[in-house]
Design a protein around this motif. Structure first.
Motif, mmCIF file in Angstrom:
data_model
loop_
_atom_site.group_PDB
_atom_site.id
_atom_site.type_symbol
_atom_site.label_atom_id
_atom_site.label_comp_id
_atom_site.label_asym_id
_atom_site.label_seq_id
_atom_site.Cartn_x
_atom_site.Cartn_y
_atom_site.Cartn_z
ATOM 1 N N ILE A 27 0.844 -1.205 0.000
ATOM 2 C CA ILE A 27 0.000 0.000 0.000
ATOM 3 C C ILE A 27 0.876 1.251 0.000
ATOM 4 N N ILE A 28 1.942 1.246 0.782
ATOM 5 C CA ILE A 28 2.854 2.396 0.828
ATOM 6 C C ILE A 28 3.511 2.598 -0.544
ATOM 7 N N SER A 29 3.898 1.493 -1.200
ATOM 8 C CA SER A 29 4.503 1.600 -2.534
ATOM 9 C C SER A 29 3.523 2.184 -3.543
ATOM 10 N N ILE A 30 2.288 1.743 -3.505
ATOM 11 C CA ILE A 30 1.263 2.267 -4.414
ATOM 12 C C ILE A 30 1.032 3.755 -4.147
ATOM 13 N N CYS A 31 0.939 4.128 -2.864
ATOM 14 C CA CYS A 31 0.745 5.543 -2.527
ATOM 15 C C CYS A 31 1.919 6.391 -3.015
ATOM 16 N N ALA A 32 3.121 5.881 -2.871
ATOM 17 C CA ALA A 32 4.299 6.621 -3.337
ATOM 18 C C ALA A 32 4.256 6.792 -4.854
ATOM 19 N N CYS A 33 3.839 5.761 -5.573
ATOM 20 C CA CYS A 33 3.728 5.853 -7.037
ATOM 21 C C CYS A 33 2.666 6.873 -7.445
ATOM 22 N N VAL A 34 1.534 6.851 -6.749
ATOM 23 C CA VAL A 34 0.447 7.806 -7.046
ATOM 24 C C VAL A 34 0.935 9.231 -6.810
#
Length: 139
Positions: A27-34
């Motif tokens: 989830i943190i990786s996805i948020c960082a990408c967004v």
């Protein structure tokens, strides 16, 4: 036997912890990408706006410069000309005057072709052309 059961750790929390860490990391990786993509989009939008503002400023400055500068009108005989620029002639290795004829120039057999712009060397221009008021030169 009871003491052995009390001393051994419970097996269930480890898999839950590992999976919850994996999910939260995902989830943190996805948020960082967004956030990165959003920042990139905002950066591109800012650059486009800056380019458009700069383009508008440049064109408005050119228009202002054109409005402020009165045209330099010269007369030779009964014909009028507008001085446009001083230009470098590579063939002669000297500067020349670029001017616009303010009348329709037809071809003259054995002399010149029909044209709207012409060049002259400084000595000829200074000796034959006389500056007149810009308002006189219109029309």
């Amino acid at each position: 036997m009871l003491s052995l059961l009390l001393k051994s750790p419970p097996p269930a929390p480890l898999p839950i912890r590992a999976s919850s860490l994996a999910i939260s990391g995902f989830i943190i990786s996805i948020c960082a990408c967004v956030v990165a993509v959003a920042g990139l989009i905002l950066g591109i939008i800012s650059l486009v706006k800056l380019y458009n503002i700069q383009k508008n400023v440049d064109s408005s400055q050119v228009d202002v410069k054109r409005e402020e500068k009165e045209p330099e009108i010269y007369q030779c005989g009964d014909k009028r000309y507008q001085l446009l620029a001083s230009v470098w002639d590579h063939e002669t290795g000297d500067f020349k005057i670029l001017y616009k004829c303010l009348y329709e120039v037809e071809a003259k057999v054995g002399s010149y072709e029909k044209h709207e712009y012409a060049v002259s060397h400084y000595s000829r221009f200074r000796s034959k052309f006389t500056r007149v008021a810009a308002r006189e030169g219109e029309g």
